[in-house]
Design an enzyme around this catalytic site. Structure first.
Site, PDB file in Angstrom:
ATOM      1  N   ARG A   1      60.013 -20.274 126.004  1.00  0.00           N
ATOM      2  CA  ARG A   1      60.037 -21.371 126.436  1.00  0.00           C
ATOM      3  C   ARG A   1      60.971 -22.729 125.538  1.00  0.00           C
ATOM      4  NH1 ARG A   1      53.946 -22.635 127.088  1.00  0.00           N
ATOM      5  NH2 ARG A   1      53.482 -19.939 127.885  1.00  0.00           N
TER       6      ARG A   1
ATOM      7  N   LYS B   1      58.011 -17.819 122.722  1.00  0.00           N
ATOM      8  CA  LYS B   1      58.364 -18.640 121.486  1.00  0.00           C
ATOM      9  C   LYS B   1      59.568 -18.853 119.896  1.00  0.00           C
ATOM     10  CE  LYS B   1      54.134 -21.510 123.183  1.00  0.00           C
ATOM     11  NZ  LYS B   1      53.364 -22.303 122.035  1.00  0.00           N
TER      12      LYS B   1
ATOM     13  N   LYS C   1      53.581 -15.781 127.401  1.00  0.00           N
ATOM     14  CA  LYS C   1      54.459 -16.305 126.437  1.00  0.00           C
ATOM     15  C   LYS C   1      55.739 -15.829 124.865  1.00  0.00           C
ATOM     16  CE  LYS C   1      51.097 -18.988 125.700  1.00  0.00           C
ATOM     17  NZ  LYS C   1      50.052 -20.766 125.664  1.00  0.00           N
TER      18      LYS C   1
ATOM     19  N   CYS D   1      42.806 -30.416 129.626  1.00  0.00           N
ATOM     20  CA  CYS D   1      42.974 -29.226 128.823  1.00  0.00           C
ATOM     21  C   CYS D   1      41.921 -28.139 129.463  1.00  0.00           C
ATOM     22  CB  CYS D   1      43.174 -28.956 127.449  1.00  0.00           C
ATOM     23  SG  CYS D   1      43.403 -27.397 127.489  1.00  0.00           S
TER      24      CYS D   1
ATOM     25  N   CYS E   1      46.068 -31.495 119.606  1.00  0.00           N
ATOM     26  CA  CYS E   1      46.225 -31.425 120.729  1.00  0.00           C
ATOM     27  C   CYS E   1      45.639 -31.999 121.520  1.00  0.00           C
ATOM     28  CB  CYS E   1      45.391 -29.542 121.009  1.00  0.00           C
ATOM     29  SG  CYS E   1      44.136 -29.428 121.354  1.00  0.00           S
TER      30      CYS E   1
ATOM     31  N   CYS F   1      46.965 -25.932 120.048  1.00  0.00           N
ATOM     32  CA  CYS F   1      48.580 -25.752 120.201  1.00  0.00           C
ATOM     33  C   CYS F   1      48.812 -27.218 119.164  1.00  0.00           C
ATOM     34  CB  CYS F   1      47.581 -26.853 121.287  1.00  0.00           C
ATOM     35  SG  CYS F   1      47.584 -25.856 122.090  1.00  0.00           S
TER      36      CYS F   1
ATOM     37  N   CYS G   1      40.531 -26.297 121.065  1.00  0.00           N
ATOM     38  CA  CYS G   1      39.768 -24.747 120.648  1.00  0.00           C
ATOM     39  C   CYS G   1      40.671 -23.664 120.119  1.00  0.00           C
ATOM     40  CB  CYS G   1      39.780 -24.445 122.087  1.00  0.00           C
ATOM     41  SG  CYS G   1      41.658 -23.718 122.953  1.00  0.00           S
TER      42      CYS G   1
ATOM     43  N   ARG H   1      55.306 -29.528 132.802  1.00  0.00           N
ATOM     44  CA  ARG H   1      55.874 -29.857 131.266  1.00  0.00           C
ATOM     45  C   ARG H   1      57.483 -29.806 131.211  1.00  0.00           C
ATOM     46  NH1 ARG H   1      53.833 -25.626 127.576  1.00  0.00           N
ATOM     47  NH2 ARG H   1      52.050 -26.810 127.721  1.00  0.00           N
TER      48      ARG H   1
HETATM   49 FE1  SRM Z   1      48.889 -24.976 123.868  1.00  0.00          FE
HETATM   50  C1  SRM Z   1      47.032 -23.476 126.612  1.00  0.00           C
HETATM   51  C2  SRM Z   1      48.594 -27.323 125.752  1.00  0.00           C
HETATM   52  C3  SRM Z   1      51.562 -26.343 122.100  1.00  0.00           C
HETATM   53  C4  SRM Z   1      49.316 -22.625 121.944  1.00  0.00           C
HETATM   54  N1  SRM Z   1      47.808 -25.176 125.631  1.00  0.00           N
HETATM   55  C5  SRM Z   1      47.487 -24.629 126.654  1.00  0.00           C
HETATM   56  C6  SRM Z   1      47.400 -25.232 128.064  1.00  0.00           C
HETATM   57  C7  SRM Z   1      48.717 -25.260 128.599  1.00  0.00           C
HETATM   58  C8  SRM Z   1      46.676 -24.854 128.331  1.00  0.00           C
HETATM   59  C9  SRM Z   1      45.930 -23.844 129.301  1.00  0.00           C
HETATM   60  O1  SRM Z   1      46.353 -22.938 129.752  1.00  0.00           O
HETATM   61  O2  SRM Z   1      45.484 -23.968 130.523  1.00  0.00           O
HETATM   62  C10 SRM Z   1      47.582 -27.085 127.014  1.00  0.00           C
HETATM   63  C11 SRM Z   1      47.388 -27.941 128.121  1.00  0.00           C
HETATM   64  C12 SRM Z   1      46.399 -29.228 128.063  1.00  0.00           C
HETATM   65  C13 SRM Z   1      47.336 -30.675 128.433  1.00  0.00           C
HETATM   66  O3  SRM Z   1      46.613 -30.422 129.682  1.00  0.00           O
HETATM   67  O4  SRM Z   1      48.190 -31.010 128.479  1.00  0.00           O
HETATM   68  C14 SRM Z   1      48.120 -26.291 126.004  1.00  0.00           C
HETATM   69  N2  SRM Z   1      50.030 -26.112 123.747  1.00  0.00           N
HETATM   70  C15 SRM Z   1      49.377 -27.498 124.354  1.00  0.00           C
HETATM   71  C16 SRM Z   1      50.090 -29.054 123.748  1.00  0.00           C
HETATM   72  C17 SRM Z   1      50.969 -30.601 124.446  1.00  0.00           C
HETATM   73  C18 SRM Z   1      49.321 -29.365 122.638  1.00  0.00           C
HETATM   74  C19 SRM Z   1      50.215 -30.611 122.084  1.00  0.00           C
HETATM   75  O5  SRM Z   1      49.056 -32.417 121.935  1.00  0.00           O
HETATM   76  O6  SRM Z   1      51.043 -31.450 122.096  1.00  0.00           O
HETATM   77  C20 SRM Z   1      52.143 -28.340 123.364  1.00  0.00           C
HETATM   78  C21 SRM Z   1      53.072 -27.999 124.092  1.00  0.00           C
HETATM   79  C22 SRM Z   1      53.773 -27.694 123.517  1.00  0.00           C
HETATM   80  C23 SRM Z   1      54.886 -27.664 124.415  1.00  0.00           C
HETATM   81  O7  SRM Z   1      56.063 -28.452 124.907  1.00  0.00           O
HETATM   82  O8  SRM Z   1      55.836 -26.383 125.148  1.00  0.00           O
HETATM   83  C24 SRM Z   1      51.187 -27.070 122.978  1.00  0.00           C
HETATM   84  N3  SRM Z   1      50.347 -24.107 122.257  1.00  0.00           N
HETATM   85  C25 SRM Z   1      51.484 -25.103 121.154  1.00  0.00           C
HETATM   86  C26 SRM Z   1      50.958 -24.387 120.049  1.00  0.00           C
HETATM   87  C27 SRM Z   1      51.934 -24.632 119.015  1.00  0.00           C
HETATM   88  C28 SRM Z   1      53.227 -24.140 118.871  1.00  0.00           C
HETATM   89  O9  SRM Z   1      53.983 -23.435 119.518  1.00  0.00           O
HETATM   90  O10 SRM Z   1      54.147 -24.704 117.772  1.00  0.00           O
HETATM   91  C29 SRM Z   1      50.839 -23.432 120.436  1.00  0.00           C
HETATM   92  C30 SRM Z   1      50.427 -22.703 118.984  1.00  0.00           C
HETATM   93  C31 SRM Z   1      51.802 -21.245 118.997  1.00  0.00           C
HETATM   94  C32 SRM Z   1      51.357 -20.238 119.441  1.00  0.00           C
HETATM   95  O11 SRM Z   1      52.012 -20.100 120.495  1.00  0.00           O
HETATM   96  O12 SRM Z   1      50.838 -19.604 118.783  1.00  0.00           O
HETATM   97  C33 SRM Z   1      49.439 -23.354 121.862  1.00  0.00           C
HETATM   98  N4  SRM Z   1      48.634 -23.045 124.156  1.00  0.00           N
HETATM   99  C34 SRM Z   1      48.708 -21.937 123.474  1.00  0.00           C
HETATM  100  C35 SRM Z   1      47.623 -21.191 123.382  1.00  0.00           C
HETATM  101  C36 SRM Z   1      47.262 -19.857 122.590  1.00  0.00           C
HETATM  102  C37 SRM Z   1      48.953 -18.835 122.989  1.00  0.00           C
HETATM  103  C38 SRM Z   1      48.269 -16.976 122.380  1.00  0.00           C
HETATM  104  O13 SRM Z   1      48.647 -16.853 121.951  1.00  0.00           O
HETATM  105  O14 SRM Z   1      47.057 -16.627 122.430  1.00  0.00           O
HETATM  106  C39 SRM Z   1      46.973 -21.879 125.033  1.00  0.00           C
HETATM  107  C40 SRM Z   1      46.572 -20.251 125.808  1.00  0.00           C
HETATM  108  C41 SRM Z   1      47.272 -19.193 126.710  1.00  0.00           C
HETATM  109  O15 SRM Z   1      48.146 -19.014 126.337  1.00  0.00           O
HETATM  110  O16 SRM Z   1      46.499 -18.323 127.536  1.00  0.00           O
HETATM  111  C42 SRM Z   1      47.849 -22.383 125.162  1.00  0.00           C
HETATM  112 FE1  SF4 Z   2      43.858 -27.001 124.477  1.00  0.00          FE
HETATM  113 FE2  SF4 Z   2      43.141 -25.279 123.129  1.00  0.00          FE
HETATM  114 FE3  SF4 Z   2      46.068 -25.781 123.429  1.00  0.00          FE
HETATM  115 FE4  SF4 Z   2      43.443 -28.019 122.964  1.00  0.00          FE
HETATM  116  S1  SF4 Z   2      44.015 -25.957 121.438  1.00  0.00           S
HETATM  117  S2  SF4 Z   2      45.195 -28.303 124.542  1.00  0.00           S
HETATM  118  S3  SF4 Z   2      41.958 -27.737 123.947  1.00  0.00           S
HETATM  119  S4  SF4 Z   2      44.437 -24.616 124.799  1.00  0.00           S
END
Ligand code: SRM
Ligand code: SF4
Length: 555
Positions: free
Chosen positions: A141, A207, A205, A432, A426, A475, A471, A72
């Site tokens: 981040r 943000k 994390k 993922c 997402c 995201c 899930c 990333r």
């Molecule tokens: Fe996310 C984890 C993809 C924005 C909440 N996110 C992941 C992971 C890294 C899976 C993992 O932990 O193994 C995903 C990688 C998938 C892949 O194959 O690429 C992933 N998140 C993404 C992206 C690429 C989604 C997209 O389709 O655009 C976004 C990348 C953003 C970036 O450039 O940094 C992405 N993730 C978000 C957002 C939206 C936002 O921030 O505006 C959220 C919800 C807001 C938040 O953080 O609360 C988000 N991602 C999560 C979470 C849940 C965090 C939590 O507090 O529980 C996880 C899982 C974790 O951290 O354990 C996660």
């Molecule tokens: Fe993966 Fe869940 Fe984030 Fe979708 S919402 S990219 S399934 S961690």
């Protein structure tokens, strides 16, 4: 007090994010890295993944999973130059999976990078003055900013503050340079210090988003720390500060939940760095370090109260926050098409399905954007909704860019329905590891089915905000959509209804664990009623509340 989690131990032992990453990457007996290093590599902007489509087949053949790495790229405000675009395009084609992913937080992701190519790829990214440091991990981040080109003057005033906060909150360890860029070895890491983070960084994390009202394209209330730009007579006077947003939760675990951020006051530009640092250090010192699923700032605030948080912050900065200023959001999506800037340059916002830049059939997005990057005299801006602005186009280039847009099938923004244009999904499967159901790959087909429903009721050209995630980590920010689908199992989703169109109200669980026919059968009568009962400008999410199909809940 309970014991710190295993991840806390890994961070503490890692000597400022080194771990055994060097050895892991050098080991050519496996495509994977050592278990502890899978935690540390996140701070370097990478996740170890495997192709889930191939998992069972490889297991049957007694092969190790097909490991590869997602990288990333950290880009404050999502700004990239044409040279940077061309380098990422080259890397995507030579060491990635021939796609570039534009994320919901204005970053690029490369998928499918094999371990043996990791170092050269990071060096390639570095060669165009980009990096992946702190793009993932328990740390601040990529800092994001509204991308709306209708507000170029405001954007230019806010952008330097985005860069300043992003730089201020970067980790200071030299591990990244040492491991990936052949920087000089800092023996054992002893001389290093992390003045803001300390040796175990943050509990989870973190943000940060900046937003320029009235557009809330960043969904500011979903972020741990938000800065809402306030202008007087066109001049930036400061920022309202919001804290404690976050969306991730776990199905069936009521101790985890999405939370909208609270606005706690107003700061001047001069106070910004101190406030951002001390919001972060308050979380560093008071965030949960035993149970990771309770470790985000939102839970720290829920535990101690918002008044406590504000007092603690003011004690650390040494000045009180001024009362928050008035502001209003009207929309949380992107604005598409050409917009003229005040300086004679123009901006073109393109719709990118699922943020996936790839060559598929007659939509040759990867090739088309490469050709545009070769001639573009401005820059690119990734939007927080996985779309792309070709920004600062000199007037003389506009016709040429239009021709390339047409030639390579990049002009979807002008032809697709508002539903498709604003829909988000997402990444989910196959990369993922946390995905429970399809999202990005399912979105185009599902949108088509909802389009049929809308058409039957005369609403095809009506905007409707739909978001799907694989899930409940959220995201694609599904809780802020008028219609949200959150994956529960293959082919099954929880259906959420009733968000607003400005990203300020959560939707609510309407039906659990349902398949596509049930989702469509649930939506159809609601859409039919909405078509009859709505007032002229009413949105679907607002009507669902007025019709008492969903009722408001506390943030
Ligand atoms: Fe996310 C984890 C993809 C924005 C909440 N996110 C992941 C992971 C890294 C899976 C993992 O932990 O193994 C995903 C990688 C998938 C892949 O194959 O690429 C992933 N998140 C993404 C992206 C690429 C989604 C997209 O389709 O655009 C976004 C990348 C953003 C970036 O450039 O940094 C992405 N993730 C978000 C957002 C939206 C936002 O921030 O505006 C959220 C919800 C807001 C938040 O953080 O609360 C988000 N991602 C999560 C979470 C849940 C965090 C939590 O507090 O529980 C996880 C899982 C974790 O951290 O354990 C996660
Ligand atoms: Fe993966 Fe869940 Fe984030 Fe979708 S919402 S990219 S399934 S961690």
């Amino acid at each position: 007090m309970s014991n710190p989690s295993e991840v806390e131990g890994i961070k503490a032992r890692s000597q400022f994010l080194r771990g055994t990453l060097k050895e892991s990457v050098a080991d050519d007996h496996t495509g994977a890295i050592r278990a502890d290093d899978t935690t540390i590599i996140k701070f370097h902007g990478s996740y170890q993944q495997d192709d889930r489509d191939l998992r069972a087949e490889r297991a049957e053949q007694k092969l190790e999973p097909l490991y590869s790495f997602m990288l990333r790229v950290r880009m404050p405000a999502g700004v990239a130059t044409p040279a940077q675009w061309l380098k990422l395009d080259e890397l995507a084609r030579t060491v990635g999976n021939e796609t570039l992913k534009l994320t919901t937080r204005q970053a690029f992701q490369l998928h499918g990078v094999l371990k043996r190519n990791l170092k050269a790829t990071i060096q390639g990214i570095s060669s165009v003055a980009l990096d992946t440091i702190a793009a993932c991990g328990d740390i601040n981040r990529n800092v994001i900013l509204s991308a709306n080109p209708e507000q170029t003057d405001a954007w230019q005033q806010v952008y330097p503050h985005v860069q300043a906060v992003a730089t201020h909150l970067l980790p200071k360890t030299k591990a990244y340079h040492e491991i990936w860029l052949d920087g000089e070895l800092v023996e054992g890491g002893e001389p290093e210090e992390e003045p803001i983070y300390g040796p175990t960084y943050l509990p989870r994390k973190f943000k940060t988003a900046f937003v320029v009202p009235p557009v809330n394209d960043v969904d500011v209330f979903a972020h741990d720390m938000g800065f809402i730009a306030i202008f007087e007579h066109g001049k930036l006077v400061g920022f309202n500060v919001s804290v404690g947003g976050g969306l991730g939760s776990t199905h069936g675990d009521k101790t985890t939940y999405p939370r909208l951020a609270d606005v706690i006051g107003f700061v001047t530009p001069e106070q910004l760095l101190s406030v951002s640092e001390h919001i972060l250090t308050t979380q560093r010192d008071h965030g949960e370090r035993s149970v990771r699923k309770h470790a985000r700032l939102k839970y720290t605030i829920a535990k101690h109260g918002i008044d406590w948080f504000k007092r603690e912050l003011e004690a650390r900065t040494g000045f009180p926050l001024a009362p928050a200023r008035a502001f209003k959001f009207d929309h949380n999506g992107d604005r598409f098409g050409w917009v003229d800037g005040s300086d004679g340059r123009a901006h073109l916002t393109l719709h990118i399905d699922g943020g996936r830049v790839a060559d598929r059939g007659d939509k040759r997005l990867l090739s088309g954007l490469r050709e545009i990057a070769k001639i573009h005299g401005g820059d690119f801006r990734l939007t927080p909704n996985q779309n792309l602005v070709i920004a600062n186009v000199p007037a003389r280039q506009r016709a040429r860019i239009d021709a390339l847009v047409a030639e390579y099938g990049l002009g979807q923004y002008a032809h697709v329905t508002p539903l498709r244009r604003d829909a988000l999904a997402c990444v989910s499967l196959p990369t993922c590891s946390l995905a429970m159901a399809e999202a990005e790959r399912y979105l185009p087909e599902f949108v088509g089915k909802v389009e049929q429903l809308l058409q039957r009721h005369g609403l095809l050209s009506f905007p409707l905000n739909l978001r799907i995630t694989g899930c409940p980590n959220g995201c694609a920010r599904p809780w802020l959509a008028e219609v949200g689908l959150i994956g529960k199992a293959p082919g099954r989703y929880n259906l959420y209804l009733g968000g607003d169109a400005a990203g300020t109200r959560f939707n609510q669980l309407h039906q659990e664990n349902i398949d596509e026919p049930t989702i469509l059968a649930t939506l159809e009568p609601l859409i039919a009623r909405f078509a009859k009962e709505r007032s002229a400008t009413e949105r679907f999410g607002d009507w669902l509340h007025r019709a008492q199909i969903v009722t408001p809940v506390a943030a």
